[in-house]
Write a protein that holds these residues in place. Structure first.
Motif, short mmCIF file in Angstrom:
data_model
loop_
_atom_site.label_atom_id
_atom_site.label_comp_id
_atom_site.label_asym_id
_atom_site.label_seq_id
_atom_site.Cartn_x
_atom_site.Cartn_y
_atom_site.Cartn_z
N LYS A 54 5.64 13.69 -1.70
CA LYS A 54 4.70 13.78 -0.57
C LYS A 54 4.37 15.24 -0.32
O LYS A 54 5.25 16.09 -0.26
N LYS A 55 3.07 15.52 -0.18
CA LYS A 55 2.63 16.89 0.05
C LYS A 55 1.84 17.02 1.35
O LYS A 55 1.74 18.10 1.91
N GLU A 100 -0.62 11.67 -2.50
CA GLU A 100 0.03 12.85 -1.94
C GLU A 100 0.39 12.67 -0.46
O GLU A 100 1.05 13.51 0.13
N PRO A 134 3.16 8.18 -1.12
CA PRO A 134 3.46 8.05 -2.55
C PRO A 134 3.86 6.66 -3.01
O PRO A 134 3.76 6.36 -4.20
N CYS A 190 -1.38 19.93 4.47
CA CYS A 190 -0.59 20.06 3.26
C CYS A 190 0.53 21.07 3.54
O CYS A 190 0.27 22.15 4.08
#
Length: 166
Positions: A73-74, A131, A134, A162
């Motif tokens: 995960k971003k 992102e 997921p 992000c």
């Protein structure tokens, strides 16, 4: 400046044997800055000497926290409002991603990008769903999962950011 009135406080070194590295813990009342203190707590990643008022605090459920920790995960997605506005969420700001509100596990990062959107469809047109969620197998799956978590309608204003781990 009077003694003790600076915005940033020096942090005491604290050993964390479970992760085999030293991290910094705030000690607002201590004048001794070189004291090693043993505690029974752990953290993920380096602790930064950031005043809590200078960082964006983001509490996470266990699964999203683990996704960030693993690098899957971003992006974090939140309803637009309160602390989740461009005034508070801005590129370069330090972020503390914490498992729950009071848990000892946290990931420190920095905001790399910020996206505003009018609903989940708009957001996922701008950011790859994998992102953000997921475990979603399709974009539609990601919209449904995010909708259930955030309890948002099709045009609810959203803010996504992000995070790059430090």
């Amino acid at each position: 400046m009077p003694n003790g009135s600076s915005k940033r406080k020096m942090r005491q070194a604290t050993s964390c044997k479970q992760l085999d590295f030293d991290w910094r813990q705030s000690s607002q009342g201590s004048n001794n800055r070189d004291v090693m203190v043993e505690i029974d707590a752990c953290t993920i990643g380096p602790q930064l000497s950031v005043d809590p008022a200078d960082r964006l605090f983001v509490p996470l459920a266990a699964s999203p926290f683990n996704w960030f920790q693993s690098g899957q995960k971003k992006w974090e997605l939140r309803r637009f409002g309160r602390q989740y506005t461009p005034k508070h969420v801005r590129v370069g700001r330090r972020v503390e991603l914490r498992k729950g509100y009071k848990g000892p596990e946290s990931i420190w990062g920095e905001v790399l990008d910020v996206v505003e959107a009018n609903g989940l469809d708009d957001f996922f047109n701008k950011v790859d769903f994998k992102e953000v969620i997921p475990v979603a197998s399709t974009r539609e799956d990601a919209v449904q999962i995010a909708s259930d978590i955030l309890r948002v309608g099709s045009s609810t204003p959203l803010l996504g950011f992000c995070v790059v781990k430090l």
